[in-house]
Design a protein around this motif. Structure first.
Motif, PDB file in Angstrom:
ATOM      1  N   VAL A 170      -8.811  -4.800 -11.368  1.00 52.23           N
ATOM      2  CA  VAL A 170      -8.209  -5.990 -10.763  1.00 52.23           C
ATOM      3  C   VAL A 170      -7.646  -5.610  -9.397  1.00 52.23           C
ATOM      4  CG1 VAL A 170      -6.482  -7.795 -10.998  1.00 52.23           C
ATOM      5  CG2 VAL A 170      -7.630  -6.903 -13.034  1.00 52.23           C
ATOM      6  N   SER A 171      -8.079  -6.293  -8.353  1.00 54.63           N
ATOM      7  CA  SER A 171      -7.656  -5.979  -6.985  1.00 54.63           C
ATOM      8  C   SER A 171      -7.457  -7.271  -6.214  1.00 54.63           C
ATOM      9  CB  SER A 171      -8.715  -5.126  -6.283  1.00 54.63           C
ATOM     10  OG  SER A 171      -9.879  -5.884  -6.022  1.00 54.63           O
ATOM     11  N   PRO A 172      -6.822  -7.196  -5.023  1.00 51.38           N
ATOM     12  CA  PRO A 172      -6.648  -8.412  -4.209  1.00 51.38           C
ATOM     13  C   PRO A 172      -7.965  -9.112  -3.902  1.00 51.38           C
ATOM     14  CG  PRO A 172      -5.256  -6.649  -3.379  1.00 51.38           C
ATOM     15  CD  PRO A 172      -6.112  -6.036  -4.442  1.00 51.38           C
ATOM     16  N   ALA A 173      -9.039  -8.349  -3.784  1.00 49.30           N
ATOM     17  CA  ALA A 173     -10.333  -8.954  -3.462  1.00 49.30           C
ATOM     18  C   ALA A 173     -10.821  -9.893  -4.558  1.00 49.30           C
ATOM     19  CB  ALA A 173     -11.370  -7.864  -3.220  1.00 49.30           C
ATOM     20  N   GLU A 204       5.328 -26.597  -5.711  1.00 49.23           N
ATOM     21  CA  GLU A 204       4.016 -26.407  -6.335  1.00 49.23           C
ATOM     22  C   GLU A 204       3.221 -25.324  -5.615  1.00 49.23           C
ATOM     23  OE1 GLU A 204       2.947 -30.803  -8.133  1.00 49.23           O
ATOM     24  OE2 GLU A 204       2.573 -30.397  -6.031  1.00 49.23           O
ATOM     25  N   VAL A 205       3.291 -25.308  -4.292  1.00 49.78           N
ATOM     26  CA  VAL A 205       2.596 -24.264  -3.532  1.00 49.78           C
ATOM     27  C   VAL A 205       3.161 -22.894  -3.887  1.00 49.78           C
ATOM     28  CG1 VAL A 205       2.189 -23.342  -1.214  1.00 49.78           C
ATOM     29  CG2 VAL A 205       1.948 -25.794  -1.629  1.00 49.78           C
ATOM     30  N   HIS A 206       4.490 -22.804  -3.968  1.00 52.18           N
ATOM     31  CA  HIS A 206       5.108 -21.526  -4.357  1.00 52.18           C
ATOM     32  C   HIS A 206       4.657 -21.100  -5.746  1.00 52.18           C
ATOM     33  CE1 HIS A 206       8.486 -19.523  -6.606  1.00 52.18           C
ATOM     34  NE2 HIS A 206       8.133 -18.616  -5.735  1.00 52.18           N
ATOM     35  N   ARG A 207       4.646 -22.026  -6.672  1.00 50.21           N
ATOM     36  CA  ARG A 207       4.258 -21.686  -8.041  1.00 50.21           C
ATOM     37  C   ARG A 207       2.822 -21.175  -8.092  1.00 50.21           C
ATOM     38  NH1 ARG A 207       4.839 -26.362 -10.003  1.00 50.21           N
ATOM     39  NH2 ARG A 207       7.104 -26.185 -10.103  1.00 50.21           N
ATOM     40  N   ALA A 208       1.923 -21.854  -7.390  1.00 48.58           N
ATOM     41  CA  ALA A 208       0.524 -21.445  -7.385  1.00 48.58           C
ATOM     42  C   ALA A 208       0.348 -20.066  -6.752  1.00 48.58           C
ATOM     43  CB  ALA A 208      -0.325 -22.476  -6.644  1.00 48.58           C
ATOM     44  N   LEU A 209       1.021 -19.838  -5.614  1.00 43.12           N
ATOM     45  CA  LEU A 209       0.916 -18.546  -4.943  1.00 43.12           C
ATOM     46  C   LEU A 209       1.533 -17.437  -5.779  1.00 43.12           C
ATOM     47  CD1 LEU A 209       1.789 -19.545  -1.252  1.00 43.12           C
ATOM     48  CD2 LEU A 209      -0.453 -18.860  -2.138  1.00 43.12           C
ATOM     49  N   ALA A 210       2.703 -17.699  -6.367  1.00 40.11           N
ATOM     50  CA  ALA A 210       3.390 -16.670  -7.151  1.00 40.11           C
ATOM     51  C   ALA A 210       2.568 -16.258  -8.365  1.00 40.11           C
ATOM     52  CB  ALA A 210       4.764 -17.178  -7.583  1.00 40.11           C
ATOM     53  N   GLU A 211       1.983 -17.242  -9.043  1.00 34.29           N
ATOM     54  CA  GLU A 211       1.166 -16.919 -10.213  1.00 34.29           C
ATOM     55  C   GLU A 211      -0.069 -16.110  -9.823  1.00 34.29           C
ATOM     56  OE1 GLU A 211       0.307 -20.586 -12.128  1.00 34.29           O
ATOM     57  OE2 GLU A 211       2.340 -20.864 -12.931  1.00 34.29           O
ATOM     58  N   ASN A 212      -0.686 -16.490  -8.710  1.00 32.07           N
ATOM     59  CA  ASN A 212      -1.904 -15.801  -8.283  1.00 32.07           C
ATOM     60  C   ASN A 212      -1.596 -14.375  -7.834  1.00 32.07           C
ATOM     61  OD1 ASN A 212      -4.770 -16.322  -8.038  1.00 32.07           O
ATOM     62  ND2 ASN A 212      -4.525 -16.090  -5.823  1.00 32.07           N
ATOM     63  N   ILE A 213      -0.587 -14.226  -6.980  1.00 35.97           N
ATOM     64  CA  ILE A 213      -0.218 -12.894  -6.489  1.00 35.97           C
ATOM     65  C   ILE A 213       0.267 -12.019  -7.636  1.00 35.97           C
ATOM     66  CG2 ILE A 213       1.374 -11.637  -4.982  1.00 35.97           C
ATOM     67  CD1 ILE A 213       1.375 -14.114  -3.152  1.00 35.97           C
ATOM     68  N   GLY A 214       0.980 -12.624  -8.592  1.00 38.42           N
ATOM     69  CA  GLY A 214       1.515 -11.878  -9.727  1.00 38.42           C
ATOM     70  C   GLY A 214       0.456 -11.292 -10.640  1.00 38.42           C
ATOM     71  N   ARG A 215      -0.783 -11.740 -10.511  1.00 38.89           N
ATOM     72  CA  ARG A 215      -1.869 -11.133 -11.296  1.00 38.89           C
ATOM     73  C   ARG A 215      -2.138  -9.702 -10.867  1.00 38.89           C
ATOM     74  NH1 ARG A 215      -6.835 -15.003 -10.490  1.00 38.89           N
ATOM     75  NH2 ARG A 215      -7.826 -13.267 -11.612  1.00 38.89           N
ATOM     76  N   VAL A 216      -1.808  -9.381  -9.616  1.00 37.70           N
ATOM     77  CA  VAL A 216      -2.036  -8.030  -9.092  1.00 37.70           C
ATOM     78  C   VAL A 216      -0.711  -7.309  -8.850  1.00 37.70           C
ATOM     79  CG1 VAL A 216      -3.029  -6.688  -7.193  1.00 37.70           C
ATOM     80  CG2 VAL A 216      -4.225  -8.709  -8.039  1.00 37.70           C
ATOM     81  N   VAL A 217       0.233  -8.001  -8.203  1.00 37.53           N
ATOM     82  CA  VAL A 217       1.544  -7.412  -7.904  1.00 37.53           C
ATOM     83  C   VAL A 217       2.445  -7.679  -9.099  1.00 37.53           C
ATOM     84  CG1 VAL A 217       3.482  -7.349  -6.301  1.00 37.53           C
ATOM     85  CG2 VAL A 217       1.178  -7.806  -5.446  1.00 37.53           C
ATOM     86  N   GLY A 227       2.764  -0.669  -3.143  1.00 38.16           N
ATOM     87  CA  GLY A 227       2.093  -1.967  -3.117  1.00 38.16           C
ATOM     88  C   GLY A 227       2.381  -2.838  -1.915  1.00 38.16           C
ATOM     89  N   LYS A 228       2.814  -2.255  -0.795  1.00 40.61           N
ATOM     90  CA  LYS A 228       3.110  -3.058   0.398  1.00 40.61           C
ATOM     91  C   LYS A 228       1.856  -3.768   0.897  1.00 40.61           C
ATOM     92  CE  LYS A 228       4.492   0.417   2.883  1.00 40.61           C
ATOM     93  NZ  LYS A 228       4.218   1.494   1.921  1.00 40.61           N
ATOM     94  N   THR A 229       0.816  -2.991   1.146  1.00 44.97           N
ATOM     95  CA  THR A 229      -0.419  -3.576   1.668  1.00 44.97           C
ATOM     96  C   THR A 229      -1.079  -4.471   0.633  1.00 44.97           C
ATOM     97  OG1 THR A 229      -0.734  -1.599   3.045  1.00 44.97           O
ATOM     98  CG2 THR A 229      -2.637  -3.029   2.737  1.00 44.97           C
ATOM     99  N   THR A 230      -0.958  -4.107  -0.638  1.00 45.20           N
ATOM    100  CA  THR A 230      -1.513  -4.935  -1.711  1.00 45.20           C
ATOM    101  C   THR A 230      -0.871  -6.308  -1.715  1.00 45.20           C
ATOM    102  OG1 THR A 230      -1.998  -3.004  -3.092  1.00 45.20           O
ATOM    103  CG2 THR A 230      -1.835  -5.134  -4.206  1.00 45.20           C
ATOM    104  N   LEU A 231       0.451  -6.355  -1.569  1.00 44.96           N
ATOM    105  CA  LEU A 231       1.160  -7.640  -1.524  1.00 44.96           C
ATOM    106  C   LEU A 231       0.679  -8.469  -0.338  1.00 44.96           C
ATOM    107  CD1 LEU A 231       3.366  -9.658  -2.328  1.00 44.96           C
ATOM    108  CD2 LEU A 231       5.022  -8.218  -1.108  1.00 44.96           C
ATOM    109  N   ILE A 249      -1.033   0.235 -13.987  1.00 46.50           N
ATOM    110  CA  ILE A 249      -2.105   1.196 -14.286  1.00 46.50           C
ATOM    111  C   ILE A 249      -3.235   0.509 -15.032  1.00 46.50           C
ATOM    112  CG2 ILE A 249      -2.681   3.302 -15.543  1.00 46.50           C
ATOM    113  CD1 ILE A 249       0.235   4.204 -15.059  1.00 46.50           C
ATOM    114  N   MET A 250      -2.871  -0.318 -16.023  1.00 47.66           N
ATOM    115  CA  MET A 250      -3.898  -1.010 -16.803  1.00 47.66           C
ATOM    116  C   MET A 250      -4.707  -1.967 -15.930  1.00 47.66           C
ATOM    117  SD  MET A 250      -1.754  -1.781 -20.306  1.00 47.66           S
ATOM    118  CE  MET A 250      -3.113  -2.677 -21.063  1.00 47.66           C
TER     119      MET A 250
END
Length: 318
Positions: free
Chosen positions: A192-195, A7-20, A49-53, A185-186
């Motif tokens: 949309v940024s990590p912040a 569940e933690v992986h799923r939550a993190l992956a979905e959130n990070i995937g919004r930007v990465v 996207g290294k620093t972005t990730l 690009i979109m």
């Protein structure tokens, strides 16, 4: 807040995937490194996207995080902290440095001098720093996510093998495909940024996931497979120094974290294969002939995977 590792992986992956965008496997390996309490080196050309990730992971966890921009004038004390004399109290007081956080983003780590880089050696191995003969524990869980550009040599200092060996995995983000680049690009033009990412899990949930990963079953056959793979790197003709026992241990730890992201309580040979290149490649020192011939350490690991047979049926419970 979620508690199980899957569940933690799923939550993190979905959130990070919004930007990465378009990098689900890279994100999964990143989370697996976090679950295995191993540090991560992101190595690739600028702009992928290294620093972005790294920032997205830090933002997604409700703990503390610090970003350290490595430069030639960065001092070891900026990383570990310093002891200063407080005249009012007539005593020495420790001021923590940048590593005192749950997640430390070491940006462009190879721009720091070797002396500064070495300030990370103790804390990456033992989760503590020693200043003026006094040890100070860093918060747990603790993860260093470092980035570096492998193609730019001016003003950089090559990471020594002892430093590289502290990283559980080295990941290459890679260029996106056309459709993914359009989405990137979109997203960028939409601001949309990590912040903008919220914290989707707290430190307690990550700690629970780490504890769960430690219970993931590893069959003896898996351990033997990891040991054979490490030994095969030492015997490969293109390798001067192969993976040490620390490398085979890291291989199993990473496979445990990788299995937990899938919700499994046991490690399979495929888990070992999936993490082998990120875990082993940066631990190899190739011969001069191999380097001149353009051989890549990742290709050597793939050759080893092809040459070492995987184990047969395994037990999946203790």
């Amino acid at each position: 807040m979620t508690t199980s590792a899957a569940e933690v992986h799923r939550a993190l992956a979905e959130n990070i995937g919004r930007v990465v965008r378009g990098k689900p496997e890279i994100i999964r390996l990143t989370v697996a490194a976090l679950f295995a309490e191993g540090h991560l080196l992101l190595e690739d050309v600028p702009g992928v996207g290294k620093t972005t990730l790294a920032h997205c992971l830090a933002r997604s966890i409700g703990g503390s995080w610090h970003r350290i921009q490595f430069t030639p004038d960065l001092l070891p004390g900026d990383i570990t902290g310093v002891t200063v004399y407080r005249q009012r109290d007539e005593d020495f007081v420790f001021h923590p440095g940048g590593v005192f956080a749950n997640i430390v983003v070491a940006d462009e780590i190879n721009r720091g001098t070797p002396k500064t880089q070495s300030a990370l050696l103790e804390v990456m191995a033992e989760q503590r720093v020693t200043v003026d003969a006094v040890s100070h524990e860093v918060p747990r869980p603790f993860l260093v996510v470092a980035t570096q550009n492998p193609i730019e040599m001016a003003g950089t200092y090559r990471l020594p093998e002892a430093q590289l060996d502290r990283f559980l995995m080295r990941l290459t983000v890679g260029y996106p495909d056309l459709a993914t680049e359009v989405l990137v690009i979109m997203s960028s033009t939409a601001g949309v940024s990590p912040a903008d990412l919220p914290a989707v899990v707290d430190v307690a949930a990550v700690a629970a996931a780490i504890a769960e990963v430690r219970t993931v079953h590893v069959d003896r056959g898996i351990c033997e497979y990891a040991a054979r793979l490490a030994a095969a790197t030492r015997e490969h003709g293109a390798v001067r120094f192969g993976a040490s026992p620390r490398g085979s241990i890291a291989l199993v730890r990473a496979a445990q974290g990788y299995a937990a992201t899938d919700g499994r309580a046991y490690v399979t040979p495929d888990d070992i294969k999936d993490v082998a290149v990120p875990v082993l490649a940066h631990r190899l020192v190739l011969t001069a002939e191999a380097e001149l011939g353009g051989r890549a350490d990742a290709d050597v690991v793939r050759e080893v995977l092809d040459s070492v047979p995987a184990p047969g049926p395994l037990t999946t419970a203790r």
